[in-house]
Design an enzyme around this catalytic site. Structure first.
Site, mmCIF file in Angstrom:
data_model
loop_
_atom_site.group_PDB
_atom_site.id
_atom_site.type_symbol
_atom_site.label_atom_id
_atom_site.label_comp_id
_atom_site.label_asym_id
_atom_site.label_seq_id
_atom_site.Cartn_x
_atom_site.Cartn_y
_atom_site.Cartn_z
ATOM 1 N N ASP A 248 0.955 -1.135 0.074
ATOM 2 C CA ASP A 248 -0.073 0.085 -0.047
ATOM 3 C C ASP A 248 0.989 1.125 -0.046
ATOM 4 O O ASP A 248 1.936 1.198 -0.079
ATOM 5 C CB ASP A 248 -1.106 0.004 1.150
ATOM 6 C CG ASP A 248 -0.420 0.065 2.462
ATOM 7 O OD1 ASP A 248 0.515 0.638 2.759
ATOM 8 O OD2 ASP A 248 -0.879 -0.475 3.626
ATOM 9 N N LYS A 270 -4.306 3.051 -1.229
ATOM 10 C CA LYS A 270 -5.558 3.945 -1.097
ATOM 11 C C LYS A 270 -5.261 5.304 -0.310
ATOM 12 O O LYS A 270 -4.336 5.089 0.566
ATOM 13 C CB LYS A 270 -6.471 3.055 -0.283
ATOM 14 C CG LYS A 270 -6.901 1.784 -0.823
ATOM 15 C CD LYS A 270 -8.166 1.279 -0.248
ATOM 16 C CE LYS A 270 -7.559 0.628 1.322
ATOM 17 N NZ LYS A 270 -6.778 -0.506 0.964
ATOM 18 N N MET A 383 -5.096 9.311 10.014
ATOM 19 C CA MET A 383 -5.864 9.941 8.921
ATOM 20 C C MET A 383 -6.808 11.242 9.258
ATOM 21 O O MET A 383 -7.873 11.393 9.165
ATOM 22 C CB MET A 383 -6.611 8.777 8.481
ATOM 23 C CG MET A 383 -6.056 7.683 8.023
ATOM 24 S SD MET A 383 -7.013 6.157 7.722
ATOM 25 C CE MET A 383 -7.512 5.831 9.399
ATOM 26 N N GLY A 412 6.817 10.194 9.824
ATOM 27 C CA GLY A 412 7.526 9.867 10.967
ATOM 28 C C GLY A 412 8.224 8.730 10.677
ATOM 29 O O GLY A 412 8.096 7.741 10.091
#
Length: 474
Positions: A248, A270, A383, A412
């Site tokens: 991802d 995504k 998010m 991070g």
């Protein structure tokens, strides 16, 4: 990569060594072990080289170097104590396009010598590009301890059977699996135990009585927040076994670089409002790939079970009877907090910590604000960048002080890490001004005050940077 690593076959090839001191003698020993014909040019030679010359195991020209000495040489080593002579040797070799190594002056040569772990026919070479030879030797010492001598015997057994296996097992993928099973199973264990005859017998059994084809397997692996040093040993091992990798957007390129080089990479990332592949399609693809017998790595940023939809994916696998295993990773909250110097709990600041999704599945930010707006705890919003103004507003509205410390950590644990600190009242304006990019984490609580004192990780980073959607692979 300053130097391209390569192994050169020197059997019956002429190699010239200019110089005959202790350093040159070490080079001569390595060259002779590789089957090279060694010629040495030096007015005087140490006792060991003189002895080899007297037994005609090398050719010694007892004089100063002349330009024509390099003629016919496959490689040349300049190892004198004269910088001028070494420079002249390098110049002549460059003009004639002959590879040359200049001891202690790597910039003058066209190739460098690595530190070597010799488990013939297994060789491991470690190089720092000539910048830190001592470090290369230290790394070699670690590999010496980690690679038993029996690995050489295992490689010799594989060389003995290589053509026979190739004749019996035509398909490259099936052949690779055969060798992986041998190297990671009973054949290897018998070899390491000194039972070479039994190891050979077991290899014969595997070759002529193959096990029936079975389902593949899915490895659901947490890739951590970005720094590849934070991967687990198990994650590293499975990343090298997988034949196809679904990864991802939050998997960093340094982590992807650790996947086996011949693995097929499939990007299924995504981001908000832009899905390369929808979750249901990802679930189905995992099933389909494993059903063909392939080993499938599902590589997810952070931890698969912390806002990673890992549960949904293995739920589908379990329903379809596909074998799987799960490897946890360091979740972004833990990694980013540690690298930003913001303890998630602290006796003087927070007795609990809450991980929160910054938005719900329908895209709203309709969270349980009364439960979140409590003092004495740390809130970490995943998010949360898009909904940050609403988050700050609702926390204040439900009881947290407007001066409650808050931090935004961008990328991070990576060299591009960036930490913005403020308060709930002022953070939205700071974000509007600084324009941080995802991936980011929002941390709220008095522990944020400790960042200035405990923020140990201060990477040199470019002013801007973003995650790419795929690695550059050659």
């Amino acid at each position: 990569m300053d130097h391209f690593p390569i192994f050169v076959k020197l059997t019956d090839q002429t190699v010239l060594v200019v110089g005959a001191g202790p350093v040159a003698a070490r080079k001569v020993g390595l060259l002779m072990s590789s089957g090279a014909r060694v010629a040495v040019v030096a007015p005087a030679a140490e006792a060991g080289l003189r002895e080899l010359a007297s037994r005609r195991q090398l050719t010694w020209h007892a004089r100063e170097f002349i330009d024509d000495d390099v003629s016919g040489a496959r490689l040349v080593f300049a190892a004198t104590d004269s910088a001028a002579v070494n420079a002249r040797v390098a110049e002549i070799c460059r003009s004639r396009e002959i590879p040359v190594n200049v001891v202690d002056q790597p910039a003058l040569g066209s190739f460098i010598m690595p530190s070597i772990v010799d488990r013939s026919p297994v060789l491991a070479a470690i190089s720092t590009g000539g910048s830190a030879p001592t470090l290369a030797r230290l790394l070699r010492g670690r590999l010496e301890a980690a690679i038993p001598a029996a690995f050489g015997q295992l490689a010799a057994l594989a060389r003995e059977y290589r053509e026979q296996v190739k004749a019996v097992i035509a398909h490259p993928t099936a052949r690779r699996r055969f060798w992986e099973q041998a190297f990671d199973g009973e054949v290897a264990e018998l070899t390491f135990a000194g039972r070479e005859a039994d190891a050979r017998e077991r290899l014969e059994q595997m070759l002529h009585c193959p096990a029936p084809r079975s389902l593949g397997e899915v490895y659901l692996v947490g890739a951590g927040p970005g720094d590849p040093d934070l991967l687990t040993f198990r994650a590293m091992r499975l990343m090298q076994r997988a034949e196809v990798v679904l990864y991802d957007r939050l998997v960093s390129e340094p982590v992807l670089d650790l996947v086996r080089r011949d693995a097929e990479l499939v990007y299924v990332g995504k981001r908000r409002g832009n899905h390369a592949m929808h979750q249901r399609a990802i679930n189905e693809q995992l099933v389909e790939l494993a059903a063909t017998g392939r080993r499938v790595l599902r590589l997810k940023g952070g931890d698969p079970f912390v806002f990673g939809r890992g549960g949904e994916e293995i739920d589908t696998l379990a329903e379809r009877g596909i074998p799987f295993q799960v490897v946890p990773g360091i979740t972004a909250a833990s990694g980013c907090a540690a690298y930003a110097g913001i303890p998630l709990t602290h006796r003087d600041h927070a007795q609990s910590c809450v991980f929160v999704a910054g938005h719900l599945q329908d895209g709203t930010v309709n969270l349980n604000w009364p439960a979140l707006a409590h003092p004495g705890q740390t809130l970490v919003f995943y998010m949360g960048l898009v909904g940050l103004p609403i988050i700050c507003e609702k926390l204040v509205e439900h009881g947290l002080g407007s001066d409650t410390p808050a931090a935004l950590v961008q990328r991070g644990t990576t060299p591009q890490q960036r930490v913005l600190t403020s308060t709930l009242a002022q953070l939205p304006a700071l974000v509007e001004r600084e324009r941080p990019r995802a991936p980011t984490l929002l941390m709220v609580g008095s522990v944020v005050e400790l960042h200035g004192k405990l923020g140990w990780f201060q990477p040199d980073r470019p002013e801007s940077g973003h995650l790419t959607t795929g690695p550059q692979r050659i």
